[in-house]
Design a protein around this motif. Structure first.
Motif, PDB file in Angstrom:
ATOM      1  N   ASP A  78      29.461  19.290  -1.394  1.00 59.08           N
ATOM      2  CA  ASP A  78      29.806  17.960  -1.956  1.00 59.08           C
ATOM      3  C   ASP A  78      30.744  16.952  -0.952  1.00 59.08           C
ATOM      4  OD1 ASP A  78      28.301  18.602  -4.222  1.00 59.08           O
ATOM      5  OD2 ASP A  78      30.247  18.992  -5.505  1.00 59.08           O
ATOM      6  N   ALA A  79      31.509  17.497  -0.412  1.00 55.71           N
ATOM      7  CA  ALA A  79      32.256  16.802   0.381  1.00 55.71           C
ATOM      8  C   ALA A  79      31.578  16.141   1.821  1.00 55.71           C
ATOM      9  CB  ALA A  79      33.628  17.455   0.825  1.00 55.71           C
ATOM     10  N   ALA A  80      30.875  17.328   2.244  1.00 60.30           N
ATOM     11  CA  ALA A  80      30.210  16.943   3.401  1.00 60.30           C
ATOM     12  C   ALA A  80      29.102  16.173   3.266  1.00 60.30           C
ATOM     13  CB  ALA A  80      29.430  18.400   3.959  1.00 60.30           C
ATOM     14  N   LEU A  81      28.428  15.989   1.991  1.00 60.01           N
ATOM     15  CA  LEU A  81      27.392  15.101   1.575  1.00 60.01           C
ATOM     16  C   LEU A  81      28.094  13.788   1.454  1.00 60.01           C
ATOM     17  CD1 LEU A  81      24.552  14.478   0.981  1.00 60.01           C
ATOM     18  CD2 LEU A  81      25.009  15.395  -1.484  1.00 60.01           C
ATOM     19  N   ALA A  82      28.933  13.649   0.808  1.00 60.27           N
ATOM     20  CA  ALA A  82      30.096  12.105   0.621  1.00 60.27           C
ATOM     21  C   ALA A  82      29.978  11.752   2.255  1.00 60.27           C
ATOM     22  CB  ALA A  82      31.007  12.602  -0.289  1.00 60.27           C
ATOM     23  N   ALA A  83      30.703  12.616   2.981  1.00 66.57           N
ATOM     24  CA  ALA A  83      31.023  12.138   4.325  1.00 66.57           C
ATOM     25  C   ALA A  83      29.717  11.562   5.171  1.00 66.57           C
ATOM     26  CB  ALA A  83      31.653  13.363   5.048  1.00 66.57           C
ATOM     27  N   MET A  84      28.497  12.211   5.004  1.00 66.26           N
ATOM     28  CA  MET A  84      27.326  12.031   5.468  1.00 66.26           C
ATOM     29  C   MET A  84      26.952  10.585   4.887  1.00 66.26           C
ATOM     30  SD  MET A  84      25.230  15.469   6.476  1.00 66.26           S
ATOM     31  CE  MET A  84      25.267  16.031   4.701  1.00 66.26           C
ATOM     32  N   LEU A  85      27.033  10.550   3.661  1.00 72.25           N
ATOM     33  CA  LEU A  85      26.472   9.207   3.034  1.00 72.25           C
ATOM     34  C   LEU A  85      27.364   8.009   3.509  1.00 72.25           C
ATOM     35  CD1 LEU A  85      25.802  10.454  -0.422  1.00 72.25           C
ATOM     36  CD2 LEU A  85      23.992   9.824   1.111  1.00 72.25           C
ATOM     37  N   ARG A  87      29.096   7.918   6.356  1.00 74.06           N
ATOM     38  CA  ARG A  87      28.466   7.588   7.720  1.00 74.06           C
ATOM     39  C   ARG A  87      27.303   6.974   8.024  1.00 74.06           C
ATOM     40  NH1 ARG A  87      30.335   5.915  12.582  1.00 74.06           N
ATOM     41  NH2 ARG A  87      29.335   7.094  14.268  1.00 74.06           N
ATOM     42  N   SER A  88      26.362   7.263   6.872  1.00 77.45           N
ATOM     43  CA  SER A  88      25.055   6.639   6.979  1.00 77.45           C
ATOM     44  C   SER A  88      25.165   5.189   6.540  1.00 77.45           C
ATOM     45  CB  SER A  88      24.024   7.281   6.073  1.00 77.45           C
ATOM     46  OG  SER A  88      22.851   6.551   5.948  1.00 77.45           O
ATOM     47  N   ALA A  89      25.742   4.720   5.775  1.00 78.29           N
ATOM     48  CA  ALA A  89      26.080   3.545   5.228  1.00 78.29           C
ATOM     49  C   ALA A  89      26.833   2.560   6.427  1.00 78.29           C
ATOM     50  CB  ALA A  89      26.966   3.429   3.956  1.00 78.29           C
ATOM     51  N   GLU A  90      27.652   3.355   7.195  1.00 73.70           N
ATOM     52  CA  GLU A  90      28.315   2.656   8.259  1.00 73.70           C
ATOM     53  C   GLU A  90      27.256   2.108   9.374  1.00 73.70           C
ATOM     54  OE1 GLU A  90      31.506   4.853   9.332  1.00 73.70           O
ATOM     55  OE2 GLU A  90      32.708   4.762   7.784  1.00 73.70           O
ATOM     56  N   GLN A 240      16.814  12.241  21.217  1.00 75.81           N
ATOM     57  CA  GLN A 240      17.201  13.705  21.292  1.00 75.81           C
ATOM     58  C   GLN A 240      19.002  13.261  20.889  1.00 75.81           C
ATOM     59  OE1 GLN A 240      15.748  16.483  21.004  1.00 75.81           O
ATOM     60  NE2 GLN A 240      14.016  15.801  21.390  1.00 75.81           N
ATOM     61  N   PRO A 241      19.739  14.246  19.963  1.00 80.69           N
ATOM     62  CA  PRO A 241      20.846  13.946  19.732  1.00 80.69           C
ATOM     63  C   PRO A 241      21.605  14.358  20.953  1.00 80.69           C
ATOM     64  CG  PRO A 241      20.156  15.649  18.591  1.00 80.69           C
ATOM     65  CD  PRO A 241      18.969  14.983  19.183  1.00 80.69           C
ATOM     66  N   ILE A 242      22.826  13.343  21.530  1.00 84.44           N
ATOM     67  CA  ILE A 242      23.466  14.002  22.462  1.00 84.44           C
ATOM     68  C   ILE A 242      24.626  14.827  22.320  1.00 84.44           C
ATOM     69  CG2 ILE A 242      23.125  11.768  23.736  1.00 84.44           C
ATOM     70  CD1 ILE A 242      25.780  10.601  23.030  1.00 84.44           C
ATOM     71  N   GLY A 243      24.610  15.199  21.057  1.00 87.23           N
ATOM     72  CA  GLY A 243      26.016  16.216  20.706  1.00 87.23           C
ATOM     73  C   GLY A 243      26.143  16.264  19.316  1.00 87.23           C
ATOM     74  N   PRO A 244      27.190  17.038  19.025  1.00 82.95           N
ATOM     75  CA  PRO A 244      27.455  17.124  17.536  1.00 82.95           C
ATOM     76  C   PRO A 244      28.235  15.969  17.252  1.00 82.95           C
ATOM     77  CG  PRO A 244      29.171  18.502  18.827  1.00 82.95           C
ATOM     78  CD  PRO A 244      27.930  18.091  19.901  1.00 82.95           C
ATOM     79  N   VAL A 245      27.933  15.445  15.701  1.00 88.69           N
ATOM     80  CA  VAL A 245      28.553  14.246  15.334  1.00 88.69           C
ATOM     81  C   VAL A 245      29.558  14.816  14.253  1.00 88.69           C
ATOM     82  CG1 VAL A 245      27.922  12.244  13.769  1.00 88.69           C
ATOM     83  CG2 VAL A 245      26.233  13.018  15.335  1.00 88.69           C
ATOM     84  N   ASN A 246      30.761  14.125  14.457  1.00 91.30           N
ATOM     85  CA  ASN A 246      32.089  14.277  13.656  1.00 91.30           C
ATOM     86  C   ASN A 246      31.873  13.578  12.550  1.00 91.30           C
ATOM     87  OD1 ASN A 246      32.892  16.628  15.215  1.00 91.30           O
ATOM     88  ND2 ASN A 246      33.722  15.103  16.629  1.00 91.30           N
ATOM     89  N   TYR A 247      32.006  13.864  11.383  1.00 88.18           N
ATOM     90  CA  TYR A 247      32.095  13.148  10.279  1.00 88.18           C
ATOM     91  C   TYR A 247      33.624  12.906   9.875  1.00 88.18           C
ATOM     92  CZ  TYR A 247      26.849  13.522  10.088  1.00 88.18           C
ATOM     93  OH  TYR A 247      25.621  13.466  10.522  1.00 88.18           O
TER      94      TYR A 247
END
Length: 247
Positions: A78-85, A87-90, A240-247
């Motif tokens: 839940d927390a991870a999904l909320a963070a991804m949403l 970040r997606s909106a941003e 291709q992604p350049i590395g891990p994304v921190n949310y």
């Protein structure tokens, strides 16, 4: 006087023995020397029951794994999904996904029209009378070079993966076909965009065709234009992604 009648058993007994022998031989061939009706031979009902046990066992295993997966998601996702949403909106605005509005410029290109007598110029070829992919691309490039903040063509937002292509006398954009007139809307400094259009070599060439063959071209400065968001799925084929994304 002796009895010369022959008993039927004289021939019947050998015939019965012969048939019995044939039956035994056939039975031996079918069974391969083993007993046909063995007491430990599996029956159909036993096979069905065994298959059912296997299915029940697999179902129980599946339910157990599903319960573990659900419990893990409830604890952490839940927390991870909320963070991804969030970040997606941003990123939606930066990726040209959101609808926007502001001052800008509207550029319209159109195929040549017939004159009052219903004729085109005599020396015009069919290619001289229609808007081509390079004409659209030249306008788009000029607008972007002038700092356009957002661009729309027809009813679609132009994003990084949008490529207008000629298909006969129509245009293909993001899987949809359009006929002229082609309307391009851009948000930004209208004066800067008009200057870029006036200096672009391919736009200059197009304007010469406007004069010579009657193609359509217009620029309209607007105090406020609205540009739609991009709602179609974005599929990246080469990025291709350049590395891990921190949310």
């Amino acid at each position: 006087m002796s009895d010369t009648r022959r008993s039927p058993w004289r021939f019947g007994v050998p015939l019965v023995c012969l048939m019995a022998g044939l039956l035994l031989a056939a039975t031996h061939g079918v069974s391969g020397g083993a007993e046909i009706r063995r007491s430990d031979a599996p029956r159909l009902v036993d096979l069905v029951r065994e298959a059912q046990w296997t299915v029940d066992g697999l179902k129980a295993q599946r339910d157990e794994l599903a319960a573990k997966l659900d419990s893990t998601h409830l604890r952490s996702s839940d927390a991870a999904l909320a963070a991804m949403l969030r970040r997606s909106a941003e990123l939606a605005g930066e990726a040209d996904m959101d609808a926007v509005h502001g001052p800008g410029l509207v550029v319209t290109l159109e195929d040549a029209k017939r004159d009052a007598n219903g004729r085109f110029p005599r020396d015009a070829s069919p290619d001289d009378l229609v808007v081509h992919q390079q004409d659209i691309q030249a306008v788009l490039n000029a607008l972007w070079s002038a700092g356009a903040e957002a661009v729309q063509m027809q009813d679609q937002r132009i994003i990084a993966t949008s490529v207008p292509r000629c298909v006969g006398n129509t245009l293909l954009l993001n899987g949809r076909t359009y006929s002229p007139p082609y309307v391009i809307i851009a948000i930004g400094n209208a004066a800067a965009m008009q200057a870029a259009l006036a200096a672009a070599p391919l736009v200059i060439l197009y304007k010469q065709y406007v004069v010579r063959f009657g193609l359509g071209y217009s620029e309209d400065v607007k105090s406020d234009v609205r540009i739609v968001g991009h709602s179609e799925p974005v599929r990246m084929h080469f990025a291709q992604p350049i590395g891990p994304v921190n949310y």
